[in-house]
Design a protein around this motif. Sequence first.
Motif, PDB file in Angstrom:
ATOM      1  N   ASP A   1       0.859  -1.354   0.042  1.00 22.89           N
ATOM      2  CA  ASP A   1      -0.109   0.035   0.066  1.00 22.89           C
ATOM      3  C   ASP A   1       0.981   1.288   0.058  1.00 22.89           C
ATOM      4  N   GLU A   2       0.961   1.955  -1.119  1.00 21.24           N
ATOM      5  CA  GLU A   2       1.936   3.215  -1.217  1.00 21.24           C
ATOM      6  C   GLU A   2       3.326   2.972  -0.777  1.00 21.24           C
ATOM      7  N   PRO A   3       3.703   1.933  -1.114  1.00 21.43           N
ATOM      8  CA  PRO A   3       5.351   1.551  -0.388  1.00 21.43           C
ATOM      9  C   PRO A   3       6.245   2.564  -0.849  1.00 21.43           C
ATOM     10  N   THR A   4       6.210   3.524  -1.749  1.00 26.68           N
ATOM     11  CA  THR A   4       7.072   4.436  -2.094  1.00 26.68           C
ATOM     12  C   THR A   4       6.459   5.857  -1.725  1.00 26.68           C
ATOM     13  N   GLY A   5       5.481   5.902  -1.217  1.00 25.41           N
ATOM     14  CA  GLY A   5       4.569   7.352  -0.932  1.00 25.41           C
ATOM     15  C   GLY A   5       5.243   8.270   0.004  1.00 25.41           C
ATOM     16  N   ASN A   6       6.198   7.710   0.773  1.00 26.45           N
ATOM     17  CA  ASN A   6       6.840   8.551   1.689  1.00 26.45           C
ATOM     18  C   ASN A   6       8.430   8.929   1.152  1.00 26.45           C
ATOM     19  N   LEU A   7       8.691   8.558  -0.120  1.00 26.21           N
ATOM     20  CA  LEU A   7      10.070   8.790  -0.480  1.00 26.21           C
ATOM     21  C   LEU A   7      10.347   9.718  -1.585  1.00 26.21           C
ATOM     22  N   ASP A   8      11.134  10.159  -1.576  1.00 29.85           N
ATOM     23  CA  ASP A   8      11.714  11.310  -2.728  1.00 29.85           C
ATOM     24  C   ASP A   8      11.765  10.232  -4.029  1.00 29.85           C
ATOM     25  N   PRO A   9      11.801  10.955  -5.213  1.00 29.30           N
ATOM     26  CA  PRO A   9      11.631  10.231  -6.686  1.00 29.30           C
ATOM     27  C   PRO A   9      12.866   9.312  -6.689  1.00 29.30           C
ATOM     28  N   THR A  10      14.036   9.925  -6.367  1.00 32.88           N
ATOM     29  CA  THR A  10      15.444   8.964  -6.544  1.00 32.88           C
ATOM     30  C   THR A  10      15.110   7.762  -5.685  1.00 32.88           C
ATOM     31  N   THR A  11      14.851   7.874  -4.711  1.00 33.02           N
ATOM     32  CA  THR A  11      14.830   6.674  -3.542  1.00 33.02           C
ATOM     33  C   THR A  11      13.487   5.889  -3.878  1.00 33.02           C
ATOM     34  N   SER A  12      12.429   6.564  -4.526  1.00 27.36           N
ATOM     35  CA  SER A  12      11.291   5.582  -4.791  1.00 27.36           C
ATOM     36  C   SER A  12      11.726   4.554  -6.048  1.00 27.36           C
ATOM     37  N   ASP A  13      12.329   5.332  -6.833  1.00 30.97           N
ATOM     38  CA  ASP A  13      12.943   4.577  -7.970  1.00 30.97           C
ATOM     39  C   ASP A  13      13.943   3.554  -7.688  1.00 30.97           C
ATOM     40  N   TYR A  14      14.705   3.677  -6.661  1.00 26.35           N
ATOM     41  CA  TYR A  14      15.647   2.452  -6.066  1.00 26.35           C
ATOM     42  C   TYR A  14      14.867   1.675  -5.267  1.00 26.35           C
ATOM     43  N   VAL A  15      13.939   1.865  -4.696  1.00 22.12           N
ATOM     44  CA  VAL A  15      13.134   0.901  -3.920  1.00 22.12           C
ATOM     45  C   VAL A  15      12.208  -0.076  -5.005  1.00 22.12           C
ATOM     46  N   PHE A  16      11.587   0.987  -5.961  1.00 23.43           N
ATOM     47  CA  PHE A  16      10.946  -0.047  -6.951  1.00 23.43           C
ATOM     48  C   PHE A  16      11.715  -1.047  -7.551  1.00 23.43           C
ATOM     49  N   LYS A  17      12.866  -0.740  -7.947  1.00 19.29           N
ATOM     50  CA  LYS A  17      13.501  -1.689  -8.835  1.00 19.29           C
ATOM     51  C   LYS A  17      13.932  -2.906  -7.980  1.00 19.29           C
ATOM     52  N   ALA A  18      14.156  -2.772  -6.581  1.00 18.96           N
ATOM     53  CA  ALA A  18      14.688  -3.802  -5.703  1.00 18.96           C
ATOM     54  C   ALA A  18      13.293  -4.614  -5.429  1.00 18.96           C
ATOM     55  N   LEU A  19      12.288  -3.904  -5.371  1.00 20.89           N
ATOM     56  CA  LEU A  19      10.799  -4.709  -5.149  1.00 20.89           C
ATOM     57  C   LEU A  19      10.563  -5.513  -6.200  1.00 20.89           C
ATOM     58  N   ASN A  20      10.784  -4.871  -7.531  1.00 18.22           N
ATOM     59  CA  ASN A  20      10.336  -5.525  -8.827  1.00 18.22           C
ATOM     60  C   ASN A  20      11.349  -6.885  -9.062  1.00 18.22           C
ATOM     61  N   SER A  21      12.593  -6.560  -8.874  1.00 18.89           N
ATOM     62  CA  SER A  21      13.539  -7.888  -9.154  1.00 18.89           C
ATOM     63  C   SER A  21      13.231  -8.835  -8.245  1.00 18.89           C
ATOM     64  N   LEU A  22      12.739  -8.475  -6.922  1.00 14.80           N
ATOM     65  CA  LEU A  22      12.514  -9.692  -5.837  1.00 14.80           C
ATOM     66  C   LEU A  22      11.291 -10.415  -6.374  1.00 14.80           C
ATOM     67  N   VAL A  23      10.375  -9.762  -6.629  1.00 10.28           N
ATOM     68  CA  VAL A  23       9.069 -10.364  -7.425  1.00 10.28           C
ATOM     69  C   VAL A  23       9.292 -11.343  -8.458  1.00 10.28           C
ATOM     70  N   LYS A  24      10.180 -10.687  -9.222  1.00 14.28           N
ATOM     71  CA  LYS A  24      10.446 -11.512 -10.660  1.00 14.28           C
ATOM     72  C   LYS A  24      11.271 -12.789 -10.252  1.00 14.28           C
ATOM     73  N   GLN A  25      12.336 -12.672  -9.397  1.00 12.63           N
ATOM     74  CA  GLN A  25      13.442 -13.668  -9.099  1.00 12.63           C
ATOM     75  C   GLN A  25      12.565 -14.774  -8.092  1.00 12.63           C
ATOM     76  N   SER A  26      11.562 -14.136  -7.317  1.00 12.11           N
ATOM     77  CA  SER A  26      10.972 -15.325  -6.563  1.00 12.11           C
ATOM     78  C   SER A  26       9.715 -15.729  -6.961  1.00 12.11           C
ATOM     79  N   GLY A  27       9.215 -15.354  -8.021  1.00  8.00           N
ATOM     80  CA  GLY A  27       7.944 -15.605  -8.608  1.00  8.00           C
ATOM     81  C   GLY A  27       6.643 -15.755  -7.695  1.00  8.00           C
ATOM     82  N   ILE A  28       6.512 -14.575  -6.850  1.00  8.90           N
ATOM     83  CA  ILE A  28       5.441 -14.262  -6.237  1.00  8.90           C
ATOM     84  C   ILE A  28       4.439 -13.414  -7.128  1.00  8.90           C
ATOM     85  N   SER A  29       3.184 -13.168  -6.505  1.00 11.16           N
ATOM     86  CA  SER A  29       2.303 -12.529  -7.182  1.00 11.16           C
ATOM     87  C   SER A  29       2.021 -11.129  -6.416  1.00 11.16           C
ATOM     88  N   ALA A  30       2.279  -9.984  -7.109  1.00  8.39           N
ATOM     89  CA  ALA A  30       2.206  -8.553  -5.946  1.00  8.39           C
ATOM     90  C   ALA A  30       1.275  -7.747  -6.563  1.00  8.39           C
TER      91      ALA A  30
END
Length: 224
Positions: A168-197
């Motif tokens: 729920d708004e995982p990057t809502g509290n972060l500046d754009p650069t940090t949001s981008d970084y957190v999003f990339k990490a989240l995305n690769s975790l979802v792809k790598q572990s094959g979960i549904s997000a």
Amino acid sequence: DELLVLRDVQRSYIQADNELPILVGANLSVKAGEMVALVAPSGAGKSTLLHVAGLLERPNGGEVYIAGKPQSGAVDRARTVTRRDEIGFVYQFHHLLAEFSALENVVLPQLISGANKSEAESRALELLKYMRVDHRAAHRPAELSGGEQQRVAIARAMANGPRVLLADEPTGNLDPTTSDYVFKALNSLVKQSGISALVATHNLFLAERMDRQITLVDGKVVEI
Ligand code: ADP
Ligand code: ADP
């Protein structure tokens, strides 16, 4: 391979003696390794959808399937175990335990689920490494930057090897650069572990980078 499925989900609230329908036959399937953005105006029912999908609230009708298992017949205790072991949650504010280190915050859910301490610690460290915050493992949340706190919170959400991740708004509290970084990490975790997000966000730039975008219109899920 659809680890999160909602079929004809109904949910209403009683407000001032009136029934207020929020979800009116909502349907949704999220595949393994897929990240779906949920974008809708305030009050549309995003939190309600996440709470029903996360077994925090029961729908008034319809069915929620987690890793193929229907949840409507499950007693509260069974739902709690499924929530703990098969669903990870990430919130706008990290909700880490202030008196524990980053590592301990990722270890604790595993101990509660019955893992032994050394296994839990090595998995926690592996997740913190994956999220690139292992250098901060011994620090308490207050000593971490916002981006680091969210990366630890994602590691914690993954601690028990969930099949479904709800954010729920995982990057809502972060500046754009940090949001981008957190999003990339989240995305690769979802792809790598094959979960549904399923990720609720107001950030249209991030939403566009997810696999699919949905919204809520009159209590129904609509593809954008
Ligand atoms: P969103 O997350 O999209 O802002 P919510 O799911 O939080 O939307 O809320 C949708 C509607 O349901 C709102 O009108 C809200 O007031 C109402 N609502 C949410 N939770 C409750 C509750 N526990 N009791 C009564 N009404 C609620
Ligand atoms: P991020 O991009 O992860 O949010 P920041 O740019 O906010 O990181 O912070 C850069 C570095 O400064 C962090 O990796 C961290 O080591 C350190 N730092 C930030 N905030 C704090 C704090 N409140 N206490 C101690 N160290 C901090």
